[in-house]
Scaffold this active site. Structure first.
Site, PDB file in Angstrom:
ATOM      1  N   LEU A  43      55.591  73.447 109.985  1.00 45.75           N
ATOM      2  CA  LEU A  43      55.862  73.897 108.794  1.00 45.75           C
ATOM      3  C   LEU A  43      55.812  76.159 108.226  1.00 45.75           C
ATOM      4  O   LEU A  43      54.883  76.405 107.605  1.00 45.75           O
ATOM      5  CB  LEU A  43      54.902  73.758 107.831  1.00 45.75           C
ATOM      6  CG  LEU A  43      54.769  72.579 107.617  1.00 45.75           C
ATOM      7  CD1 LEU A  43      53.505  71.197 107.780  1.00 45.75           C
ATOM      8  CD2 LEU A  43      55.691  71.254 107.401  1.00 45.75           C
ATOM      9  N   SER A  47      53.917  77.816 109.873  1.00 46.27           N
ATOM     10  CA  SER A  47      52.696  78.441 110.288  1.00 46.27           C
ATOM     11  C   SER A  47      52.425  79.767 111.110  1.00 46.27           C
ATOM     12  O   SER A  47      51.742  80.920 110.215  1.00 46.27           O
ATOM     13  CB  SER A  47      51.293  77.455 110.583  1.00 46.27           C
ATOM     14  OG  SER A  47      51.867  77.087 112.312  1.00 46.27           O
ATOM     15  N   ASP A  68      62.217  81.755 107.522  1.00 51.76           N
ATOM     16  CA  ASP A  68      60.813  81.070 107.408  1.00 51.76           C
ATOM     17  C   ASP A  68      60.649  82.599 106.661  1.00 51.76           C
ATOM     18  O   ASP A  68      59.138  82.146 106.321  1.00 51.76           O
ATOM     19  CB  ASP A  68      60.281  80.620 108.766  1.00 51.76           C
ATOM     20  CG  ASP A  68      61.211  79.383 109.262  1.00 51.76           C
ATOM     21  OD1 ASP A  68      62.111  79.348 108.940  1.00 51.76           O
ATOM     22  OD2 ASP A  68      60.474  79.461 110.653  1.00 51.76           O
TER      23      ASP A  68
HETATM   24  C1  GLA Z   1      62.855  77.976 112.959  1.00 53.47           C
HETATM   25  C2  GLA Z   1      63.735  78.756 112.501  1.00 53.47           C
HETATM   26  C3  GLA Z   1      63.945  79.935 111.978  1.00 53.47           C
HETATM   27  C4  GLA Z   1      65.001  78.463 111.650  1.00 53.47           C
HETATM   28  C5  GLA Z   1      64.538  77.020 111.731  1.00 53.47           C
HETATM   29  C6  GLA Z   1      66.094  76.145 111.887  1.00 53.47           C
HETATM   30  O1  GLA Z   1      62.322  77.521 111.797  1.00 53.47           O
HETATM   31  O2  GLA Z   1      62.425  80.221 113.271  1.00 53.47           O
HETATM   32  O3  GLA Z   1      65.171  81.303 111.441  1.00 53.47           O
HETATM   33  O4  GLA Z   1      66.289  78.553 112.750  1.00 53.47           O
HETATM   34  O5  GLA Z   1      64.539  76.833 112.509  1.00 53.47           O
HETATM   35  O6  GLA Z   1      66.400  75.361 110.378  1.00 53.47           O
END
Ligand code: GLA
Length: 376
Positions: A119, A121, A166
């Site tokens: 998620l 963090s 993210d």
């Molecule tokens: C992780 C990475 C993101 C993305 C996802 C998969 O969360 O931090 O940048 O690549 O995996 O979609």
């Protein structure tokens, strides 16, 4: 006991918050220049902060449970800082690397974003610190610029080759909307998503299988995609449309074909999902989610028995659709359900886990929340 004043002997100059995220659809597309569709969670990392004139970075975390940690900003170097302290230190390092003459600070960190649950963090921690530094040191950086600093911090200092999703979600999401982001150039738009108005709920089922993006599997997948793009003479797999697959796949070694098929079909699923949100047909999102999970399981191979079982049990119990979210190898599953059926679906997943002798999952309900902000 552990208030900012208790820890540091003076009051903070302010407090900043940055959220975790769930991605609705568009997994492993960001580092291929593709589309993603995350929402921010109501759960945040909060950073209380005060500048220091002596170049020291002092850090305390309610979750870290140790004493105040102290680092010299001028001596920060990739690889030298272990554990959670690496993330805030990385942001300060990345700002200085980018030419911003930032100094020290006292930081008190607290979080209700579940860690190791897929998620984000870590991104929330980076973004809370980035937002605090931006205001305290008057940097005037935009939210996307801060997301790029946070990503650079994670890539170069912490050593995780993550994409931009993210950090962009944590910095740029808005309450009531999903962020439809084009990772190639960071353009995009906010897409309203009124789950409550549609009588729906989004369950987040933390399978409690800890994922660790630093363990090499993520890097290997990313490298595989880059190799496939190079073999096809493309800057990134984003350039391929589903109609290109029949001609392109035979030009690739066997092991790269499913990776490419996932990325290309996943980008198309994001566009389909956005079209459903634009017309307000939220339940139509369900089958798109489930198809995305099948692709992650069968082609990209980043699911695990726990995520597969959570998806299967949720759909069997009446969810419109479900999929793992985030990088994979564990973490969380999202399930789109009729709001009144949410408790039933959650119980069905828990029961299925018990029968399989898996660790009981944790379930929460996600509502699309705001991105990083100053609280005081
Ligand atoms: C992780 C990475 C993101 C993305 C996802 C998969 O969360 O931090 O940048 O690549 O995996 O979609």
């Amino acid at each position: 006991m552990n208030s900012f004043t208790d820890l540091y002997g003076h009051a903070p100059e302010g407090e900043w918050a940055a959220p975790g995220r769930v991605n609705l659809i568009g997994e492993h597309t960001d580092y291929n220049g593709g589309f993603v569709l995350p929402i921010a969670l109501p759960q945040t990392v909060r950073a209380q902060a005060r500048r220091r004139p002596d170049g020291l970075l002092r850090l305390w975390s309610a979750q870290g449970k140790g004493p105040v940690r102290e680092l010299s900003v001028a001596e920060l170097a990739p690889g030298a800082v272990p554990g959670w302290v690496a993330y805030p230190a990385a942001v300060v390092w990345a700002l200085r690397e980018a030419g911003y003459e930032v100094g020290g600070a006292d930081l008190r960190l607290d979080s209700d974003v579940p860690s190791g649950a897929g998620l984000s963090s870590s991104a929330a921690l980076e973004c809370a610190v980035a937002a605090a530094y931006n205001d305290l040191y008057g940097l005037g950086l935009s939210a996307p610029d801060l997301a790029l600093i946070a990503q650079r911090a994670e890539n170069a200092f912490v050593g995780v080759p993550c994409g931009i999703m993210d950090q962009m979600a944590s910095m740029c999401c808005r309450e009531g909307s999903a962020l439809y982001l084009d990772s190639r150039d960071l353009t995009g738009r906010q897409v309203p998503i009124d789950l409550t108005g549609a009588g729906l709920a989004l369950l987040v089922i933390d399978t409690r299988v800890k994922h660790d993006l630093a363990d090499g599997a993520y890097a290997a997948l990313r490298a595989g995609c880059e190799r496939a793009a190079a073999l096809l003479g493309l800057p990134a797999l984003r350039s391929l449309a589903p109609s290109d697959l029949p001609a392109s796949l035979p030009r690739l070694p066997d092991e790269l074909r499913p990776l490419v098929r996932h990325v290309v079909t996943e980008n198309a699923r994001v566009e389909t999902a956005v079209a459903h949100l634009d017309t307000g047909d939220l339940t139509a999102l369900g089958p798109v989610l489930t198809a995305g999970h099948a692709s992650l399981r069968d082609d990209y191979r980043v699911s695990c028995p726990e995520t597969d079982l959570a998806v299967e049990a949720a759909v069997t119990a009446g969810a419109h659709g479900a999929r793992m979210t985030g990088g994979g190898f564990g973490g969380s599953v999202i399930a789109l359900v009729d709001a009144p059926r949410a408790p039933h679906v959650a119980t069905a997943v828990t029961t299925a886990f018990r029968h399989a002798a898996f660790t009981p999952p944790h379930t929460l309900t996600a509502t699309p929340a705001a991105g990083a902000r100053r609280l005081s």
